[in-house]
Design a protein around this motif. Structure first.
Motif, PDB file in Angstrom:
ATOM      1  N   LYS A   1      77.875 103.873   4.595  1.00  0.00           N
ATOM      2  CA  LYS A   1      77.371 102.873   3.643  1.00  0.00           C
ATOM      3  C   LYS A   1      77.437 103.362   2.199  1.00  0.00           C
ATOM      4  O   LYS A   1      76.782 102.794   1.318  1.00  0.00           O
ATOM      5  N   HIS A   2      78.224 104.385   1.924  1.00  0.00           N
ATOM      6  CA  HIS A   2      78.309 104.909   0.563  1.00  0.00           C
ATOM      7  C   HIS A   2      79.133 103.958  -0.305  1.00  0.00           C
ATOM      8  O   HIS A   2      80.189 103.472   0.100  1.00  0.00           O
ATOM      9  N   LYS A   3      78.631 103.743  -1.522  1.00  0.00           N
ATOM     10  CA  LYS A   3      79.333 102.856  -2.472  1.00  0.00           C
ATOM     11  C   LYS A   3      79.288 103.455  -3.873  1.00  0.00           C
ATOM     12  O   LYS A   3      78.401 104.246  -4.195  1.00  0.00           O
ATOM     13  N   PHE A   4      80.278 103.058  -4.685  1.00  0.00           N
ATOM     14  CA  PHE A   4      80.340 103.459  -6.089  1.00  0.00           C
ATOM     15  C   PHE A   4      80.400 102.202  -6.956  1.00  0.00           C
ATOM     16  O   PHE A   4      80.892 101.152  -6.517  1.00  0.00           O
ATOM     17  N   MET A   5      79.897 102.358  -8.188  1.00  0.00           N
ATOM     18  CA  MET A   5      79.984 101.271  -9.172  1.00  0.00           C
ATOM     19  C   MET A   5      80.414 101.867 -10.513  1.00  0.00           C
ATOM     20  O   MET A   5      79.855 102.865 -10.968  1.00  0.00           O
ATOM     21  N   VAL A   6      81.427 101.241 -11.091  1.00  0.00           N
ATOM     22  CA  VAL A   6      81.883 101.630 -12.426  1.00  0.00           C
ATOM     23  C   VAL A   6      81.345 100.579 -13.406  1.00  0.00           C
ATOM     24  O   VAL A   6      81.761  99.406 -13.376  1.00  0.00           O
ATOM     25  N   GLN A   7      80.431 101.015 -14.238  1.00  0.00           N
ATOM     26  CA  GLN A   7      79.793 100.116 -15.208  1.00  0.00           C
ATOM     27  C   GLN A   7      80.383 100.372 -16.589  1.00  0.00           C
ATOM     28  O   GLN A   7      80.524 101.535 -17.006  1.00  0.00           O
ATOM     29  N   THR A   8      80.724  99.292 -17.285  1.00  0.00           N
ATOM     30  CA  THR A   8      81.378  99.439 -18.589  1.00  0.00           C
ATOM     31  C   THR A   8      80.727  98.506 -19.621  1.00  0.00           C
ATOM     32  O   THR A   8      80.001  97.562 -19.275  1.00  0.00           O
ATOM     33  N   MET A   9      81.065  98.814 -20.882  1.00  0.00           N
ATOM     34  CA  MET A   9      80.544  98.015 -21.986  1.00  0.00           C
ATOM     35  C   MET A   9      81.417  98.274 -23.216  1.00  0.00           C
ATOM     36  O   MET A   9      81.876  99.398 -23.437  1.00  0.00           O
TER      37      MET A   9
END
Length: 254
Positions: A85-93
């Motif tokens: 259930k491992h997940k990654f998120m790339v957050q940008t701005m």
């Protein structure tokens, strides 16, 4: 207000794949590309921060710049039946023009100004690796069995202490038997002496008148007994005793 669409191009776009075995660090790479004409700041987050090491985990991408992010999975005991259930998120701005403080920028950012992309983690164990690990386990078990067999074989070739005890007991019993035979021979010799004295007393009775018998003097019975050779049985027993003692003494010397 609808959420902004991700401005960066991610490669891969949906999955981070990690190939085992997982007995050492396994690294997967995520490429971030900025096609825009403005600077973009990014931050990489995960649902399992203790399982991964990300370098770099944040930064600023200049226009048309590309950066490779190394996602390092730490060693662990892999279980193919366990659901990942491992997940990654790339957050940008988008980065405003002028001088900025990146920490303050993230802290003061409005939700509608943030963009994000999510990736799930996939663990792969190659079939040849699985077979190789099974073969290694089998070979190790076979080598252990051979070692055990060899140790048992070497142990059985050693002389047992019980055999020595049996031989010592047999020698002691034989020695006791010889002592009994010698004692019996001595008793027989004593009986012969007593019988000789008894026969002597019968052959030379004392006359009531005190007269001596006429005729040639006959030798006394005990003198004749002493002149005769010793009993053959006595010589045979002595020789047998000496021979047996010599045999057993020879065994101990060898």
């Amino acid at each position: 207000m609808a959420k902004q669409e991700q401005v960066l191009i991610l490669e891969p776009a949906a999955e981070l794949r990690f190939v085992g075995p997982f007995t050492d660090v396994v690294t997967s790479y995520l490429k971030l590309m900025n096609p825009a004409e403005r600077r973009v700041c990014f931050k990489v987050k995960t649902t399992a921060p203790k399982k991964y090491c990300v370098r770099p985990n944040s930064g600023i991408l200049e226009p048309k710049q590309v950066v490779n992010v190394a996602v390092m999975l730490q060693p662990f005991d892999y279980n193919p039946n366990e659901k990942n259930k491992h997940k990654f998120m790339v957050q940008t701005m988008m980065v405003p023009d002028g001088e900025i403080n990146i920490d303050n920028l993230w802290r003061d950012a409005k939700p509608d100004s943030l963009m994000d992309s999510k990736l799930r983690c996939v663990f792969d164990m190659p079939a040849d690796k699985t077979v190789q690990n099974n073969n290694l386990d089998t070979n190790a078990a076979q080598a252990e069995d051979k070692t055990t067999v060899k140790v048992v074989s070497d142990t059985t070739s050693l002389p047992k202490a019980s055999n020595i005890d049996v031989e010592v007991q047999q020698v002691a019993e034989e020695n006791k038997r010889l002592r009994d035979e010698i004692r019996q021979i001595k008793q027989e010799n004593s009986q012969l002496k007593v019988e000789g004295l008894r026969l002597r007393s019968r052959a030379n009775p004392t006359s009531e008148a005190g007269s001596q018998p006429t005729g040639p003097k006959q030798p006394a019975f005990d003198d004749r007994l002493q002149e005769q050779p010793q009993s053959p049985m006595l010589y045979l027993a002595v020789m047998l005793t000496i021979g047996l003692l010599g045999i057993f003494l020879g065994k101990f010397v060898v």
